[in-house]
Design an enzyme around this catalytic site. Sequence first.
Site, mmCIF file in Angstrom:
data_model
loop_
_atom_site.group_PDB
_atom_site.id
_atom_site.type_symbol
_atom_site.label_atom_id
_atom_site.label_comp_id
_atom_site.label_asym_id
_atom_site.label_seq_id
_atom_site.Cartn_x
_atom_site.Cartn_y
_atom_site.Cartn_z
ATOM 1 N N HIS A 58 0.966 -1.384 -0.074
ATOM 2 C CA HIS A 58 -0.012 -0.199 0.058
ATOM 3 C C HIS A 58 0.738 1.458 0.091
ATOM 4 O O HIS A 58 1.540 1.532 1.005
ATOM 5 C CB HIS A 58 -0.890 0.082 1.274
ATOM 6 C CG HIS A 58 -1.877 1.032 1.112
ATOM 7 N ND1 HIS A 58 -3.170 0.884 1.301
ATOM 8 C CD2 HIS A 58 -1.655 2.390 1.077
ATOM 9 C CE1 HIS A 58 -3.974 2.031 0.900
ATOM 10 N NE2 HIS A 58 -3.203 3.072 1.043
ATOM 11 N N HIS A 60 1.216 5.449 -2.253
ATOM 12 C CA HIS A 60 0.842 6.325 -3.290
ATOM 13 C C HIS A 60 2.160 6.928 -3.866
ATOM 14 O O HIS A 60 2.799 8.024 -3.417
ATOM 15 C CB HIS A 60 0.089 7.557 -2.541
ATOM 16 C CG HIS A 60 -1.161 7.001 -2.116
ATOM 17 N ND1 HIS A 60 -2.584 7.164 -2.486
ATOM 18 C CD2 HIS A 60 -1.465 6.089 -0.739
ATOM 19 C CE1 HIS A 60 -3.462 6.693 -1.672
ATOM 20 N NE2 HIS A 60 -2.790 6.028 -0.652
ATOM 21 N N GLN A 152 -11.052 8.627 -4.813
ATOM 22 C CA GLN A 152 -10.681 9.640 -3.449
ATOM 23 C C GLN A 152 -11.909 10.323 -3.084
ATOM 24 O O GLN A 152 -12.349 10.638 -2.136
ATOM 25 C CB GLN A 152 -9.436 10.400 -3.357
ATOM 26 C CG GLN A 152 -9.341 11.209 -1.929
ATOM 27 C CD GLN A 152 -7.890 11.510 -1.947
ATOM 28 O OE1 GLN A 152 -7.393 12.413 -2.022
ATOM 29 N NE2 GLN A 152 -7.403 10.586 -0.749
ATOM 30 N N HIS A 210 -9.549 1.864 0.685
ATOM 31 C CA HIS A 210 -9.214 2.369 1.923
ATOM 32 C C HIS A 210 -10.617 2.409 2.748
ATOM 33 O O HIS A 210 -11.644 2.818 2.402
ATOM 34 C CB HIS A 210 -8.967 3.831 1.472
ATOM 35 C CG HIS A 210 -7.618 4.402 0.985
ATOM 36 N ND1 HIS A 210 -7.259 3.649 -0.158
ATOM 37 C CD2 HIS A 210 -6.618 4.870 1.579
ATOM 38 C CE1 HIS A 210 -6.088 4.281 -0.520
ATOM 39 N NE2 HIS A 210 -5.605 4.761 0.456
ATOM 40 N N GLU A 213 -10.978 4.843 7.427
ATOM 41 C CA GLU A 213 -9.734 5.550 7.909
ATOM 42 C C GLU A 213 -9.969 6.617 8.702
ATOM 43 O O GLU A 213 -9.909 7.976 8.328
ATOM 44 C CB GLU A 213 -8.882 5.847 6.610
ATOM 45 C CG GLU A 213 -7.486 6.296 7.026
ATOM 46 C CD GLU A 213 -6.532 7.078 5.910
ATOM 47 O OE1 GLU A 213 -7.205 6.764 4.811
ATOM 48 O OE2 GLU A 213 -5.499 7.434 6.139
ATOM 49 N N ASP A 309 2.164 3.399 2.719
ATOM 50 C CA ASP A 309 1.076 4.460 2.468
ATOM 51 C C ASP A 309 1.788 5.887 1.701
ATOM 52 O O ASP A 309 1.324 5.918 0.950
ATOM 53 C CB ASP A 309 0.349 4.690 3.736
ATOM 54 C CG ASP A 309 -1.102 5.314 3.393
ATOM 55 O OD1 ASP A 309 -1.386 5.200 2.256
ATOM 56 O OD2 ASP A 309 -1.878 5.688 4.291
HETATM 57 ZN ZN LIG Z 1 -3.437 5.030 1.244
#
Ligand SMILES: [Zn+2]
Length: 415
Positions: A58, A60, A152, A210, A213, A309
């Site tokens: 995981h 980005h 997102q 996701h 969170e 992450d």
């Molecule tokens: Zn993430």
Amino acid sequence: MEMDLTIHNAVIDGTEKEVTVGIRGGRIAAVSPESLPAGRDKIDAGGRLLSPALIDPHFHLENAFLEQPVNRSGTLKEAIDLYAGIKPNLTTDDIVTRASRAIRMAMANGTLWLRSHVDIDHIARLQLLEGVLATREKYRDIFTVQVVAFPQWGLAANPEAVDLMWQAMERGADVVGGMPHGEKDMDAAARQIEIAFEIALASDADIDMHCDETDDPYWHSLELLAEKTIDAGYQGRVAASHCCAMAAWDDKMAARIIEKVARAGITVITNTPVNLHIQGRGDTRLVRRGIARVKELLEAGVNVSCGQDDMDNMFYPFGKMDMLEVANFAAHTAHLSSPEEIRAAFDMPRYAAARALRLPDYGVEEGDRANLVLFNAKSVEEALRLQPARRYVIRDGKILVENRRETIFSDRIPG
Ligand SMILES: [Zn+2]
């Protein structure tokens, strides 16, 4: 027949005695307690730990090293808002440059696979995806990037993003992402999960969302994801990342949902360093850790992994692309301390992540692909404790990275 590479005097998981590993044609051809004839190339492991290379399930890539603007509150909301403000300015060249830095750091630390979520929304459209796909292509033969299309800004009330998600999969994304807790309520979260499955089933793609969170126990989209996974017969093909709200659920609710997650064969990926940093920002005393209930998940037989992450950006100003650092954070935060638990932590960026990414032939057995890392440590416990230099990183039987750093003590320092 002569081996391409032999690694002598290596310790591998589960064996007490040192072994010799022979590699031919990019695969492990022999693992022997006896010494094998030296191959064309030869490494003396000197009793150090030889492991399958590490995996970051995981990350980005496209926003690594985005040091500006600075997130003053430290919250996820401010990070997402700040990022939205600069997303349209990120060019493919810029993304490839920063992502390449991150990948080279990861490789130096023994990581050879990485799953990267890339924003697909009305602001980014497919622009960031292009940068990540170009990065994937640049490293194709030596480092594997799995690309997750990540909406997102939601899907339930956002037909434009749904359309872009379909396009992203056609353009070459590997995995369908999501963020159900970003929708307005649990009904909309259910709708997002429905849409994601529709896209995944049509694309024969895995799913990695996701999930929850947040510190707010209202959110339990993980339960919806588990139910949908079972209904769709998608067991073993779904991962849920973060799962922070689990820490705030009451024990009865947690037990109910963990049982469903186990039945659904969902991998839970805790992004412990980032979760520790972002969650609990509203707490003034007894600040919550905000990480998934790792111990209970492991006890229920759930596949648990961990991810970096973010690195050096508005979401998280730290990080060094070292999966042993991430696993060490997970061990500390989840109170993993027995020998079995320490092994489980060490396996998070290895066998657990390999299962999540469905990597074939992962391991140090005959027939496995020779993707290996030699730690400057004698055991699993020592590797996780010291996070030592990765002496050699090997991809398909060839040395990719050699770390030669050493500490030289003056002879004035007593031993
Ligand atoms: Zn993430």
